[in-house]
Design an enzyme around this catalytic site. Structure first.
Site, PDB file in Angstrom:
ATOM      1  N   CYS A  25      88.466  12.918 -53.977  1.00  0.00           N
ATOM      2  CA  CYS A  25      88.531  14.180 -54.716  1.00  0.00           C
ATOM      3  C   CYS A  25      87.528  15.200 -54.203  1.00  0.00           C
ATOM      4  CB  CYS A  25      88.297  13.923 -56.203  1.00  0.00           C
ATOM      5  SG  CYS A  25      89.442  12.711 -56.869  1.00  0.00           S
ATOM      6  N   HIS A  27      94.127  19.606 -60.612  1.00  0.00           N
ATOM      7  CA  HIS A  27      93.319  18.781 -59.721  1.00  0.00           C
ATOM      8  C   HIS A  27      94.180  18.101 -58.661  1.00  0.00           C
ATOM      9  CE1 HIS A  27      90.208  16.295 -58.199  1.00  0.00           C
ATOM     10  NE2 HIS A  27      90.421  15.229 -58.934  1.00  0.00           N
TER      11      HIS A  27
END
Lengths: 393, 148
Positions: free
Chosen positions: A86, A336
């Protein structure tokens, strides 16, 4: 090291885009950033492309950066592929920053791109599990639950320790959904209320579905360059990179007594930028699950231990507040798409610093901004990657 | 084939065939005495190469737990997910024995647990792994002597 500025940013909205390939998403963000910077393709010396799941999801295990950038006509220059879960986007930015800071390049592109909607959600979730050490997934680790019980978050334990409630946790998601509603690039643009958040499906107590970031498609890009170069671009509205700190996780063992590695990374970034928490006018943080923001306030130095809920309820972290956090909506509302997140945070902060954030603009003109991006989980108990970027006008 | 020979979900992390029950395999630095889980070839604290794998305490304290209502592919929800603190001072991720009803009240933070080998069903087939199971004793757990 010489000064490095961001001369342009661009973003493809986050969301679900079944008709757009990873190449189209990436190309959109690159073109938007180049238009914003007002530079030509031939000005670019190098590119860093952050992407995490494209190999597992599309079969394009290698050279994804080249395939995306060649789709928008960019060839011949060196292209570095970056994977850091991420935190892939921030890691790509750090690479581009280092190129220019070291004097090796004049102009560098950083792109973060991810396509998670493939029509096969279990496959996407399995690929996401591979963003942590696979032994954990093999043993049945569920990533959301980890935020509830992992020693470094322990959101469930903090309900006992600090008297925090499920409603407090929902309020984090309320704030970020309200900000997301003001962001035309956000995946989720509907303001949520406490009741619907608490009544949404339980993922792992105390975390409900609407407190969690979701899967998504999207891309964001930044173009960084030297002061010499920016002086030659008449239309430039540069933003300075004051710190680009990247660290991997700690191996925790019998001699460790606390797990807050992020505080150490933030301290390093503050030192590098020669600023303190009081100087941060706006920030984007990695709220993969919204309530973790309460702990991030502490780590950032905005409040003392256990004071996160008071800070949130005081309105200090709202757009109008003293410490605006996640004006874009954060991971939970803006979205995200993992490899794109770090650069979307940076794009948001550049817009804030330039006064171009529209309905979500921080009213008191911000001068200093901070992005915190994080990724993966390792058997050694810590996250795999921490990235903190500090920007200033 | 015995049940313990079926594909382990935790290869290298635990000995599931130990006569005393499952044992987690950690590492100890001979130079600075730091203990980690899982084992690593070099010490992250002092850099020494003189590390050896050790069998960690079979008893620990429940540090935190929750009920997962959404399961990874092949697993079935609801199930417990927990962190257990071992007397050596290391924290270990793990599941809770299927003998324990999946209900919040079945467990409590701070309770004593032991590590045991158990078959869990993943993708419709049993796989051996280590899990934690409450023990009757409420005596505080003190560090066991770690032996290779």
């Amino acid at each position: 090291m010489r000064d490095v500025v961001i001369i342009g940013v661009g973003m493809h909205s986050f969301g679900r885009f079944p008709d757009k390939s990873i190449k189209a998403l990436g190309a959109f963000a690159v073109s938007a950033a180049m238009d914003d910077a007002n530079i030509k393709m031939s000005d670019l010396d190098i590119a860093y492309v952050g992407n995490s799941l494209g190999g597992a999801l599309s079969g394009q295990e290698g050279v994804r950066g080249q395939t995306v950038l060649q789709y928008c006509g960019l060839s011949d220059i060196p292209i570095i592929n970056v994977e850091n879960a991420c935190a892939s986007g921030s890691t790509a930015l750090r690479g581009a920053w280092l190129e220019v800071a070291s004097g090796q390049s004049e102009v560098a592109l950083a792109l973060g791109v991810e396509k998670m909607f493939t029509g096969d959600t279990p496959k996407t979730l399995a690929a996401l599990a591979g963003d942590s050490e696979v032994e954990l997934a093999r043993m049945g680790m569920q990533f959301t639950a980890n935020y509830a019980i992992h020693p470094k978050y322990n959101l469930l334990g903090l309900m006992d320790k600090y008297g925090w409630s499920a409603e407090d946790y929902a309020l984090c998601a309320v704030k970020n959904s309200r900000n997301g509603a003001k962001n035309p690039d956000a995946q989720h643009q509907r303001p949520l209320n406490v009741d619907e958040i608490l009544q949404s499906p339980m993922i792992a107590y105390p975390l409900t579905l609407l407190m969690c970031s979701s899967i998504g498609d999207g891309a964001a890009a930044a173009i960084v360059c030297s002061q010499d170069f920016v002086d030659r671009v008449e239309t430039a509205r540069p933003v300075h990179i004051r710190a680009a700190v990247l660290e991997s996780g700690h191996i925790f063992g019998s001699t460790d007594h606390e797990f807050n590695k992020l505080s150490r990374v933030l301290r390093k970034a503050y030192e590098e930028a020669a600023i303190g928490p009081e100087d941060i006018d706006v920030c984007e943080v990695h709220d993969a699950m919204a309530p973790v923001e309460l702990l991030l306030y502490e780590s950032l130095g905005f409040c003392g231990p256990g004071e996160g809920v008071d800070l949130l309820r005081s309105g200090a972290t709202e757009i109008q507040g003293r410490h605006p956090v996640n004006t874009s909506g954060g991971l939970t509302a803006r979205g995200h798409p993992v490899g794109a997140t770090g650069l979307a945070q940076v794009a948001e902060l550049v817009w804030q610093l330039r006064g171009e954030a529209g309905a979500r603009q921080v009213p008191r003109p911000p001068k200093v901004a901070l992005a915190h991006n994080q990724g993966g989980l390792l058997l050694g108990l810590d996250s795999a990657a921490y990235a903190v970027t500090i920007l200033s006008t | 084939m015995t049940s313990t020979e079926q594909g382990s979900l935790a290869p290298g992390l635990a000995d599931l065939t130990a006569s005393s029950g499952a044992q987690l395999i950690g590492g100890r630095c001979e130079a600075c005495s730091r203990i980690v889980f899982p084992y690593r070839e070099r010490c992250s604290e002092c850099g020494s190469r003189q590390t050896r794998s050790i069998r960690l305490s079979r008893l620990g304290r429940l540090y935190s737990y929750t009920v997962c209502h959404v399961a990874p592919l092949g697993w079935s929800a609801p199930y417990f997910q927990a962190y257990v603190e071992l007397p050596e001072g290391v924290f270990v991720f793990g599941l809770i024995s299927s003998e324990v009803p999946v209900d919040f009240g079945s467990l409590s933070v701070g309770m004593n647990l032991e590590v045991v080998a158990e078959a869990v069903e993943v993708g419709g087939r049993p796989h051996m792994t280590y899990v934690f199971r409450p023990v009757d004793s409420s005596e505080p757990i003190v560090g066991e002597k770690c032996e290779t």
